[in-house]
Every structure is written in C-alpha cells, then in structure tokens.
Design an enzyme around this catalytic site. Sequence first.
Site, mmCIF file in Angstrom:
data_model
loop_
_atom_site.group_PDB
_atom_site.id
_atom_site.type_symbol
_atom_site.label_atom_id
_atom_site.label_comp_id
_atom_site.label_asym_id
_atom_site.label_seq_id
_atom_site.Cartn_x
_atom_site.Cartn_y
_atom_site.Cartn_z
ATOM 1 N N ARG A 1 0.854 -1.293 -0.035
ATOM 2 C CA ARG A 1 -0.038 0.007 -0.057
ATOM 3 C C ARG A 1 0.948 1.336 -0.115
ATOM 4 N NH1 ARG A 1 -3.778 2.401 4.526
ATOM 5 N NH2 ARG A 1 -4.795 4.186 3.237
ATOM 6 N N HIS A 2 0.489 2.312 -0.797
ATOM 7 C CA HIS A 2 1.252 3.560 -0.665
ATOM 8 C C HIS A 2 1.244 4.171 0.786
ATOM 9 C CE1 HIS A 2 -2.460 5.832 0.459
ATOM 10 N NE2 HIS A 2 -3.169 5.374 -0.401
ATOM 11 N N ARG B 1 -0.015 9.220 -5.046
ATOM 12 C CA ARG B 1 0.241 8.686 -3.997
ATOM 13 C C ARG B 1 0.944 7.247 -3.935
ATOM 14 N NH1 ARG B 1 -4.998 8.921 -4.091
ATOM 15 N NH2 ARG B 1 -6.599 6.990 -3.587
ATOM 16 N N GLU C 1 -7.150 2.861 -6.567
ATOM 17 C CA GLU C 1 -8.117 2.642 -5.615
ATOM 18 C C GLU C 1 -9.603 2.708 -6.072
ATOM 19 O OE1 GLU C 1 -9.554 1.200 -2.847
ATOM 20 O OE2 GLU C 1 -7.910 2.488 -1.476
ATOM 21 N N HIS D 1 -3.559 0.469 -3.162
ATOM 22 C CA HIS D 1 -4.450 1.134 -2.254
ATOM 23 C C HIS D 1 -5.106 0.094 -1.511
ATOM 24 C CE1 HIS D 1 -3.877 4.699 -4.828
ATOM 25 N NE2 HIS D 1 -3.704 3.891 -5.873
#
Length: 193
Positions: free
Chosen positions: A3-4, A53, A77, A145
């Site tokens: 995940r970012h 992101r 996302e 995400h």
Amino acid sequence: MLRHGRTAWNAERRIQGQLDVELDATGVEQAQAVAPLIAAMEPALVWSSDLARARLTAEIVAKEAGLEPTYDERLREFRLGDYQGVTHAELEARDAAAFGRFQRGEWDGIPGAEAPADVAARFTSVLRDLVAALGPGETGVAVSHGAAARSGLVAFLGWRPEQAHDLRALGNCARVVLEERSTGEWAIATYNT
C-alpha cells in the site's frame, strides 16, 4: 502487494478514492523506510497504480531495487463517487446510516461509485498479468491502495467477496506477501506487515 505511504488526507480521515492526492512528509518517510525491505526481496518488477500517492511510493521502492516502475490504472483505489473528498466526520454528520455502511465496506450503494465486483475483477486481472510477466522464482511488487488491494486479494485467491471484511485494513506502506504453491495456487505468507 504494497500500500502507498500516508497522505495528508489519510491523516485527516478524508476519503480519497481516485482523487489524486500526494504523499505527505510522513508518507515519503514510510516509503523510504520500506524500500530497503522490498529491495531485499530482489524484485524483478514494480508495477503501480498511476495515482500520485502510489506512484511516488513505487518510485522510491523501485529506485532502491534498481528498477523502473510501470504504471497501470487497474491498480487504482475504488472510485468512491460522491464520498470522495469528504471526511469521515462529514459523512457521518450528513448521513449516519450511509456512514455505517461505508465503515462496514458496503459500497455498492454509493452514488457514482465503482462497483466492488468491478474493482475485484480489474485488480485480479492486473495481478494475473503481473504474475505472467515474472520468470520462474522471480518476485514482483504491486503498489496500490488499501481497499482495492484487499478486495483484489480476496478475488485473486478465489475467496467469497464478503471475506474481505475479515481482513484488517492495510496500513500505509504495509505489505502482503503472496507465495505460489507447487500446485499453482497462491497462499498469503504475510499480511499487513
């Protein structure tokens, strides 16, 4: 799967969805901290969502591993329609029942949102393509995400969609390590580390 890093909107509990929000200073530090751990796994490729992101997180990780990231919108996302840009507190004040459904991950009724089944299908598709791009014994990284990764993971493993609710939300720069078994099936080696 990674995940970012954190964004200011994560810190504010503001719903991002597919709005293009940059990492904050903490998010950059998180990506810099996780990059050597990912690089130690000797990845052959780094694929990432094309949202800012995730892109910056992927760039930091890929640089540490001596790679160039590839961007794929299928790793984005959920598009969360009318909820994008709204804080949790604002949504709860506006519609407590809708906020309760949002908290439970019941996102089918969000006006203008992407259907969870569509997110799971696109995410599974990109994971299959990533796996197909790997040689025997190679490791790949997918930077994405939290919600999309959780739904996509469950679909990729062939679990029932509602089982995504049994997994905790991924933390910023947390990762899921999947291993392919000799049967060709996949297993979770670590989750949310």
